[in-house]
Design a protein around this motif. Structure first.
Motif, PDB file in Angstrom:
ATOM      1  N   ALA A 327      60.571  67.506  58.528  1.00 45.77           N
ATOM      2  CA  ALA A 327      61.767  66.961  59.180  1.00 45.77           C
ATOM      3  C   ALA A 327      63.044  67.540  58.584  1.00 45.77           C
ATOM      4  N   GLY A 328      63.023  68.847  58.291  1.00 43.42           N
ATOM      5  CA  GLY A 328      64.216  69.509  57.777  1.00 43.42           C
ATOM      6  C   GLY A 328      64.467  69.308  56.298  1.00 43.42           C
ATOM      7  N   GLN A 329      63.572  68.585  55.614  1.00 47.34           N
ATOM      8  CA  GLN A 329      63.728  68.312  54.182  1.00 47.34           C
ATOM      9  C   GLN A 329      62.612  69.015  53.414  1.00 47.34           C
ATOM     10  N   THR A 330      62.961  69.631  52.285  1.00 44.60           N
ATOM     11  CA  THR A 330      61.963  70.306  51.472  1.00 44.60           C
ATOM     12  C   THR A 330      61.328  69.350  50.477  1.00 44.60           C
ATOM     13  N   ILE A 331      60.017  69.238  50.557  1.00 38.49           N
ATOM     14  CA  ILE A 331      59.235  68.523  49.548  1.00 38.49           C
ATOM     15  C   ILE A 331      58.726  69.577  48.578  1.00 38.49           C
ATOM     16  N   ARG A 332      59.108  69.448  47.323  1.00 39.02           N
ATOM     17  CA  ARG A 332      58.786  70.464  46.336  1.00 39.02           C
ATOM     18  C   ARG A 332      57.343  70.349  45.847  1.00 39.02           C
ATOM     19  N   ALA A 333      56.796  71.478  45.397  1.00 37.23           N
ATOM     20  CA  ALA A 333      55.460  71.480  44.813  1.00 37.23           C
ATOM     21  C   ALA A 333      55.400  70.487  43.657  1.00 37.23           C
ATOM     22  N   GLY A 334      54.349  69.675  43.636  1.00 42.23           N
ATOM     23  CA  GLY A 334      54.183  68.689  42.584  1.00 42.23           C
ATOM     24  C   GLY A 334      54.798  67.341  42.883  1.00 42.23           C
ATOM     25  N   GLU A 335      55.461  67.198  44.030  1.00 39.42           N
ATOM     26  CA  GLU A 335      56.029  65.907  44.395  1.00 39.42           C
ATOM     27  C   GLU A 335      55.011  65.094  45.184  1.00 39.42           C
ATOM     28  N   GLY A 336      54.964  63.799  44.883  1.00 40.91           N
ATOM     29  CA  GLY A 336      54.032  62.917  45.555  1.00 40.91           C
ATOM     30  C   GLY A 336      54.491  62.555  46.956  1.00 40.91           C
ATOM     31  N   ILE A 337      53.508  62.244  47.807  1.00 37.97           N
ATOM     32  CA  ILE A 337      53.769  61.874  49.197  1.00 37.97           C
ATOM     33  C   ILE A 337      52.914  60.662  49.537  1.00 37.97           C
ATOM     34  N   ILE A 338      53.511  59.688  50.208  1.00 32.65           N
ATOM     35  CA  ILE A 338      52.768  58.542  50.730  1.00 32.65           C
ATOM     36  C   ILE A 338      52.926  58.525  52.246  1.00 32.65           C
ATOM     37  N   VAL A 339      51.826  58.569  52.954  1.00 27.29           N
ATOM     38  CA  VAL A 339      51.837  58.502  54.410  1.00 27.29           C
ATOM     39  C   VAL A 339      51.536  57.057  54.798  1.00 27.29           C
ATOM     40  N   ALA A 340      52.572  56.341  55.226  1.00 28.40           N
ATOM     41  CA  ALA A 340      52.446  54.911  55.544  1.00 28.40           C
ATOM     42  C   ALA A 340      51.991  54.748  56.988  1.00 28.40           C
ATOM     43  N   ASN A 341      50.674  54.844  57.188  1.00 28.29           N
ATOM     44  CA  ASN A 341      50.147  54.832  58.548  1.00 28.29           C
ATOM     45  C   ASN A 341      50.348  53.509  59.268  1.00 28.29           C
ATOM     46  N   ASP A 342      50.512  52.411  58.520  1.00 27.45           N
ATOM     47  CA  ASP A 342      50.718  51.133  59.197  1.00 27.45           C
ATOM     48  C   ASP A 342      52.018  51.146  60.001  1.00 27.45           C
ATOM     49  N   ILE A 343      53.096  51.712  59.435  1.00 25.52           N
ATOM     50  CA  ILE A 343      54.349  51.790  60.187  1.00 25.52           C
ATOM     51  C   ILE A 343      54.312  52.951  61.182  1.00 25.52           C
ATOM     52  N   GLY A 344      53.520  53.986  60.891  1.00 25.45           N
ATOM     53  CA  GLY A 344      53.353  55.076  61.856  1.00 25.45           C
ATOM     54  C   GLY A 344      52.725  54.585  63.151  1.00 25.45           C
ATOM     55  N   ASN A 345      51.829  53.625  63.027  1.00 29.96           N
ATOM     56  CA  ASN A 345      51.186  53.041  64.206  1.00 29.96           C
ATOM     57  C   ASN A 345      52.103  52.098  64.973  1.00 29.96           C
ATOM     58  N   ARG A 346      53.299  51.862  64.457  1.00 34.32           N
ATOM     59  CA  ARG A 346      54.306  51.072  65.168  1.00 34.32           C
ATOM     60  C   ARG A 346      55.485  51.938  65.618  1.00 34.32           C
ATOM     61  N   ASP A 347      55.323  53.258  65.567  1.00 35.05           N
ATOM     62  CA  ASP A 347      56.394  54.176  65.961  1.00 35.05           C
ATOM     63  C   ASP A 347      56.566  54.148  67.484  1.00 35.05           C
ATOM     64  N   PRO A 348      57.735  53.747  67.985  1.00 39.11           N
ATOM     65  CA  PRO A 348      57.933  53.671  69.442  1.00 39.11           C
ATOM     66  C   PRO A 348      57.869  55.025  70.134  1.00 39.11           C
ATOM     67  N   GLU A 349      58.070  56.111  69.396  1.00 41.09           N
ATOM     68  CA  GLU A 349      57.959  57.440  70.006  1.00 41.09           C
ATOM     69  C   GLU A 349      56.508  57.765  70.340  1.00 41.09           C
ATOM     70  N   ALA A 350      55.584  57.224  69.565  1.00 41.77           N
ATOM     71  CA  ALA A 350      54.158  57.486  69.786  1.00 41.77           C
ATOM     72  C   ALA A 350      53.503  56.427  70.653  1.00 41.77           C
ATOM     73  N   PHE A 351      54.054  55.212  70.601  1.00 43.75           N
ATOM     74  CA  PHE A 351      53.478  54.092  71.349  1.00 43.75           C
ATOM     75  C   PHE A 351      54.594  53.406  72.137  1.00 43.75           C
ATOM     76  N   PRO A 352      54.893  53.944  73.335  1.00 46.50           N
ATOM     77  CA  PRO A 352      56.021  53.440  74.134  1.00 46.50           C
ATOM     78  C   PRO A 352      55.876  51.965  74.486  1.00 46.50           C
ATOM     79  N   GLY A 353      57.003  51.407  74.921  1.00 42.20           N
ATOM     80  CA  GLY A 353      57.022  49.975  75.185  1.00 42.20           C
ATOM     81  C   GLY A 353      57.429  49.267  73.910  1.00 42.20           C
ATOM     82  N   ASP A 354      56.776  48.204  73.588  1.00 38.36           N
ATOM     83  CA  ASP A 354      57.038  47.483  72.355  1.00 38.36           C
ATOM     84  C   ASP A 354      55.831  47.610  71.441  1.00 38.36           C
ATOM     85  N   PRO A 355      55.863  48.525  70.467  1.00 41.14           N
ATOM     86  CA  PRO A 355      54.696  48.726  69.601  1.00 41.14           C
ATOM     87  C   PRO A 355      54.401  47.546  68.683  1.00 41.14           C
ATOM     88  N   ASP A 356      55.325  46.591  68.593  1.00 42.14           N
ATOM     89  CA  ASP A 356      55.077  45.413  67.773  1.00 42.14           C
ATOM     90  C   ASP A 356      54.346  44.316  68.533  1.00 42.14           C
TER      91      ASP A 356
END
Length: 428
Positions: A327-356
């Motif tokens: 997303a235009g931001q550099t994540i440097r080598a050795g930096e940790g990443i957490i993929v929060a799939n619970d909020i990803g599954n509520r993304d309105p861009e992926a699940f139109p309407g009301d994802p909640d």
């Protein structure tokens, strides 16, 4: 800085803590902190209990991109990996919270084998247990799972009420199924359930988790030895062939057994109970399952419940092997990443309407509840099949099923790495 990244002047102490608490009265929704971060953009920094500040990915498209990127590692032994609280305290010698580090070919904390490894070794070990979870193999045992479901319901209906759905149904079902698949005697289910709960409990100490892990590994190691002498038609017996050819050690087979035993009953059991609770709180959606005999409707409902609830609520942890751009931001080598799939599954861009909103008619098959990329859940065909059988059977057979207490009195597993309920009092 843009609005997608925490302010450059923000101190470590000012960063949002992760994991975050859910809002009172909203047990099915991700924490408000994650909603706030997602609105700001797909990428931000958070603060873990050990003081480290990994990146968190909150939007669906970027999550899939990160999980599919070979420059992002699942290897927990790499510097910068964002450790969960229960595996902190790793020493410089390579030990994890569970005890000494395994060999180079069987790495992974808590004896969880290949899920915390990278290719090619991850792929080599994973292939050893892929066949039993193939869709055709899983479909072949659907009738047997149906018998187990019906028998458990018969027993529950013949017993006292109210009763605890977790103990009477949600936990025994996947335990019986995974024991049968692996070749583990179900008579020992109390032993492995107790120890697996300790391993996945967020508040457990390093010593408690290490002791529970050792008990499970010793148990599976002994069982693998028995299978070497007397093989049967089960997954562990299949692994003994790999031992004989030198592709796997007995200890490596035991590690795989621990992984599959825990993953095979804890996750599905929590999904059965939590899904039932969510449906009881949404009676219009429950009616869809109770009144339909269409396999496509049942299958779609399972996918929506997986999206809506997402019991893996501490994020999928990774570390960057080299500089990558998200997303235009550099994540440097050795930096940790957490993929929060619970909020990803509520993304309105992926699940139109009301994802909640829980909507069993929603097309939710593309959710990331099982992850994405090479590390997506190996057992997802089994989990899907079990949930389809449960959700198409339980509410038809017990059409008056209802809570026997108030929602506010239900004990939720906020302290576990797998979210769910400790008990679910129900009556009919």
């Amino acid at each position: 800085m843009t609005g997608t990244i925490n302010s450059a002047h923000e101190s470590k102490a000012d960063l949002p803590a992760y994991p975050a608490a859910r809002a009172a009265g909203c047990p099915f929704d991700p924490p408000p902190t994650l909603y706030d971060l997602q609105k700001q953009g797909p990428l931000a920094k958070v603060r873990l209990m050990d003081g480290s500040t990994p990146w968190i990915v909150t939007r669906y498209a970027e999550q899939r991109a990160v999980l599919a990127d070979p420059r992002v590692s699942s290897d927990v032994t790499r510097p910068g990996f964002p450790m969960e609280a229960q595996v902190m305290g790793r020493s410089g010698s390579g030990e994890s919270a569970a005890g000494p580090a395994p060999s180079d070919t069987e790495r992974g904390p808590a004896g969880l084998s290949f899920i915390l490894m990278d290719d090619p070794e991850h792929a080599r070990l994973r292939r050893m247990v892929t066949a039993p979870f193939a869709i055709k193999r899983i479909e072949a045992i659907r009738p047997a799972v149906q018998v187990i479901v019906d028998d458990l319901i018969d027993t529950m209906l013949a017993g006292p009420k109210p009763t605890d759905l977790v103990e009477a149904f949600a936990l025994p079902l996947p335990s019986l199924v995974i024991c049968r698949l692996l070749g583990v005697p179900y008579a020992d289910h109390d032993f492995f359930q107790e120890n697996s709960r300790t391993i996945i409990r967020r508040s457990a100490t390093r010593e408690e988790r290490g002791a529970a892990l050792k008990r499970l590994l010793d148990y599976l190691d002994n069982l693998v030895g028995e299978k070497l002498d007397n093989p049967a038609d089960d997954l562990l017996s299949g692994l003994t062939e790999r031992i004989r050819t030198g592709e796997l050690t007995p200890q490596g087979a035991a590690q795989m057994g621990v992984l599959l035993l825990i993953a095979g009953h804890e996750t599905t059991a929590n999904m059965i109970a939590l899904g039932t609770l969510a449906l009881l709180e949404h009676p219009d959606q429950l009616a869809i399952l109770r009144d339909s005999d269409d396999p496509k409707v049942i299958s779609g409902a399972v996918e929506e419940l997986l999206r809506y609830l997402h019991i893996t609520h501490n994020g999928r942890r990774r570390v960057a092997l080299e500089d990558i751009e998200v997303a235009g931001q550099t994540i440097r080598a050795g930096e940790g990443i957490i993929v929060a799939n619970d909020i990803g599954n509520r993304d309105p861009e992926a699940f139109p309407g009301d994802p909640d909103q829980l909507d069993l008619h929603r097309d939710a098959r593309h959710h990331v509840a099982f992850g994405f990329g090479v590390h997506q859940c190996l057992g997802q065909p089994l989990a899907r099949m079990e949930l389809q059988v449960v959700y198409r059977t339980l509410y038809k057979r017990v059409p008056t099923l209802r809570l026997a207490t108030d929602l506010e009195k239900i004990p939720f597993k906020h302290d576990g790495s797998v979210y769910g309920v400790y008990e679910l009092p129900i009556t009919w």
